[in-house]
Every structure is written in structure tokens, then in C-alpha cells.
Scaffold this active site. Sequence first.
Site, mmCIF file in Angstrom:
data_model
loop_
_atom_site.group_PDB
_atom_site.id
_atom_site.type_symbol
_atom_site.label_atom_id
_atom_site.label_comp_id
_atom_site.label_asym_id
_atom_site.label_seq_id
_atom_site.Cartn_x
_atom_site.Cartn_y
_atom_site.Cartn_z
ATOM 1 N N PRO A 14 0.833 -1.139 0.145
ATOM 2 C CG PRO A 14 0.051 -0.785 2.299
ATOM 3 C CD PRO A 14 0.909 -1.736 1.402
ATOM 4 C CG ASP A 37 0.146 1.088 -10.096
ATOM 5 O OD1 ASP A 37 1.183 1.660 -9.110
ATOM 6 O OD2 ASP A 37 -0.497 0.216 -9.964
ATOM 7 C CE LYS A 59 -4.413 2.021 -14.856
ATOM 8 N NZ LYS A 59 -5.245 1.027 -15.366
ATOM 9 C CG MET A 174 -9.970 3.198 -6.061
ATOM 10 S SD MET A 174 -9.739 2.578 -7.628
ATOM 11 C CE MET A 174 -10.432 1.002 -6.921
#
Length: 514
Positions: A14, A37, A59, A174
Site C-alpha cells: 500500500p 503505477d 493512473k 476508491m
Amino acid sequence: MTKTGVVYLVGAGPGDPGLITVKGRDCLRRADVVVYDYLANPRLLAEAPPEAERIYVGKTRGLHHRPQEEINLLLAEHARQGKTVVRLKGGDPYVFGRGGEEALHLRGQGIAFEVVPGVTAAFAAAAYAGIPLTHRDYTTSLGLVTGHENPEKKMSRLDWEKLATGVGTLVFYMGMANLELLTRELVRHGRPPETPVAIVRWATTPCQRTLTGTLEDIVAKVRKQGFKPPAVIIVGEVVALRSHLAWFEERPLFGRRLLITRSAGQAGAFQQMLEGLGAEVVSVPTIATVAPLDWAAVDEGLMRLPDTDFLILTSTNAVEFFFDRLRATNRDLRALAGVRVVAVGPKTAAALAAHGIRADLVPNTYQAEGVVELLRGLGVKGKRILYPHAELARDLIPRDLRALGAEVDAPVLYRTVMPEHGGDELRRLFAERTLDAVVFTASSTVQNFVKMVGKDAPQLPRGVAVASIGPPTTKTAQKLGLDVHIQPASSTLDDLAAAVVEYFRHQPFHAGDD
């Protein structure tokens, strides 16, 4: 024989680089290509070989550096070239990480792949926020939900009634953009409005912040605090345990941003020490250690080891350069037979122990003055002493010991030089005004710092403390116009870290729950 390519889908964890698995780290160490990423800690990239290609495909909401389809093609393309490809993904590849899509594409293309699980954000964020996701006195059921589904779907299609009443603890990934919808639907389908909620932002990193509330008031709190992604949302009675179990944000240096200036080879252990105390550490070396211009004087000292009574080593650098040169001249530990070895302090003694040598003598005061006093008490008149040292070391040890009647050989063992790069990085850090302290561990680090920063070095931003390891370094800093706020009683890294903690214990700071 043509090398067969393979793709490793590796969970980076994380954010805390220490949470990557051993297998994940090992994959990185043999990678030809690393495709990483947004949420993978950049520090993990240092585990890959220097020659490995590093490709960023991050992203964030509303901004895709590369579309997923292009990432799929990229992985397959490099694997077809016979390369070992590591796809480094935040959290776990198969938990809302689109790792399943990438694996399916690779299987369809006949590309070999392996999946290396990672610590997923829900588990890590909860643990680092002091929230056990399950507890037999509260709940034994847990649900993980993505709060940002495929755009073709609507969150309203979730089975809110079952989520609201059928699962004890819920964690939404998210979900910040849909927080109002989440809280409204949970309450509307039976979850009590007073149900505790925690939102953990940038979990497991020095930037972690935790906001707590209830389903009824958390949206208002988020708006008031300006809480933004990336974050996970934890809903359930277990959130109440945070008041008893919080630990990560309660460490003494949590939320403090410190700049250390040690050489790259020595910064690691000190950085880990400070990070263990909760600090965010930025390392910009202002010195680098290199060999002397000529080894002749050192080699002569090594030749005379059979006639030497004392060997004095006053830094871990001195230990490493000394034993490197010992090996380079076809000698080993037997060359020190009959020589009493003096270490300036515990760290130097530990470095000696790593080479199989136990320090015979360590002074009570971990400075050159302490070495002189120790040997004065033993009597050194007529004794031969070898003191290989840094080029810019003070002359106190050879001068005072010679005055006591000793024969002192003091060759230059290594030099400290100013790195070619780093000045722009230092100036940028100070311009950002996000540092709490700059830490110096030697006079040379101060001298080069001032040269690298330029004429504005003494004008550090208000609120930036200066920490010095001891009197000689402090004297150099003050001579160059820097006010020193922190200096330990003993010149060790442990004591320096403790002094930094003590200083900031009395400085105002608000972190943790907002």
C-alpha cells in the site's frame, strides 16, 4: 538458446516499501523491465538492477498516463523479447488492481506469467490506523467494495440492503468521489447513522492522515478538512477501537520531514532509524567518500603493523576503507595480531565486529578528545600508533598523542568530496517550505551543504531546525552562519535521533485525526 520471457504481476503493497513480500522484492532484483503505477512506492524501483528499464504507467482519477489496453500490450511485447518483466502494482494485483485483466491478456497471448500477492490497501490502512477489521466482540464478517466501478455500471446497482445489514465491517476502495452516495445508501438500507467511519489517506506512508466520524457526519467533515484521495473508507463498529489501538500516527516524529546529508553509502541505517520513529526522511548527500590520491602512506602503515601497538579508527568509513585496503594488499585479520584496536564509539565498534574484530578500547566520550583521554590514561610514551583518517579530520589525535611521547603515523585513508549533483534538489526542498529539520553528521556535510545551496544557505526558511551530531560539527555550522537547535550530549547517531525526538516533543504540530 533463446531466453523465455515471463511477466510477474507483483503486489507492491500500500505504500510502505517494507511491506512488499520477499518474493516480490526478489522478482524486482532480476527484472529487465519494471512497469509500475501511481501507488507503487518509487523507492522500490531501487531494488531493480540499474540497467533495468523503468516504465511509468500510472493512473489517477480522470488522468490515465496509459490506457489499460496499452499496458496489456506493453507487458506482452517486452515478454516476447525474452525479458523478465515485473508489473509492479499498488496493493495486491488481484484486489481491485486490474491484475486479472492483465493476466487474462497474457494467457491469451501465450505469455508465461506469475502472480505475487501483495498487502492490499484495506488491510494495511486499517492496521496502520489502529483498526482491526474483525474482532470477535464486534464482528466476524468483512466486505471489500470498490467505490469507483466500471463507468458502464452504476454504484446504485450494488445490493445495498445486504451490504448495509449483512456485513459487519465494510471497506470501500476508491470511494471518495462517491462518499455521499455510499453513506446515504447505507443509512437508507438500515445501517445506523451513528455507525463509526474512518477514512485513511495515503495509508502506511509518512503522509498518512486519518479522519473519523459517523455515517451521519463524515461527508461534512471531509468537506471541511478538504480530505482527498487516495484513501480507503472503513465503515463499522471496529472503527471505535482506533482510540485504543492507534500507533502509526502516534510515533514521536510522525509528520515531521527531515533532510539528512550523510553520504549515500551511510544514509541507509540512519534513515531507517528516523523512519522507525515516524519521520519522513529526504536524503540528499552532501558528501561522497573516495580513496586517497595516493595509497603509499597507508600501505607503509600496513607494512609496519607488526610493530604497531594501537590502531585507531574513528568512523565506519575508516573501518571499511581500512579493511578494503588490507585485502587489496593481500593481507587478512592476522595482520592485526598483537595490535590493540581503538574504536571511537559503538557504531565504529559494530563496523569492526562485522569484519571479525572486537574493539579492544572504546572511550566514554565518542569524539577525538575521548580517544586521547583514554590513551593518556594507559600511557603511550614510546608506543607506535597507526591512525588512518579522513583527509579533513582534525589534527587533535596525532598532535596530542605525539605530545604524550607516542610515535603516531597518520596517513590519509579516504577523502570526502562534494557530489556533482544535489544543489538544485536542496534549493527546491527549501523553496517548498515543507522541511522541519536538516541534520548534519560531520563538519564536511555542513561545509558542502553551504557550497551546494549557495549564498542563501544561512537563510533557512523559518521553522527549519538544524541538528548537529556534536561540538565540532556545531562549531562549523555556526562559523558558516547556521543556528544550531539540536545537539546530543554524546556524538552518536542514536543520541542524535533521541535529541531530534526531544526537540520536536516541544514543538507544536497537529497530525493524526483531523
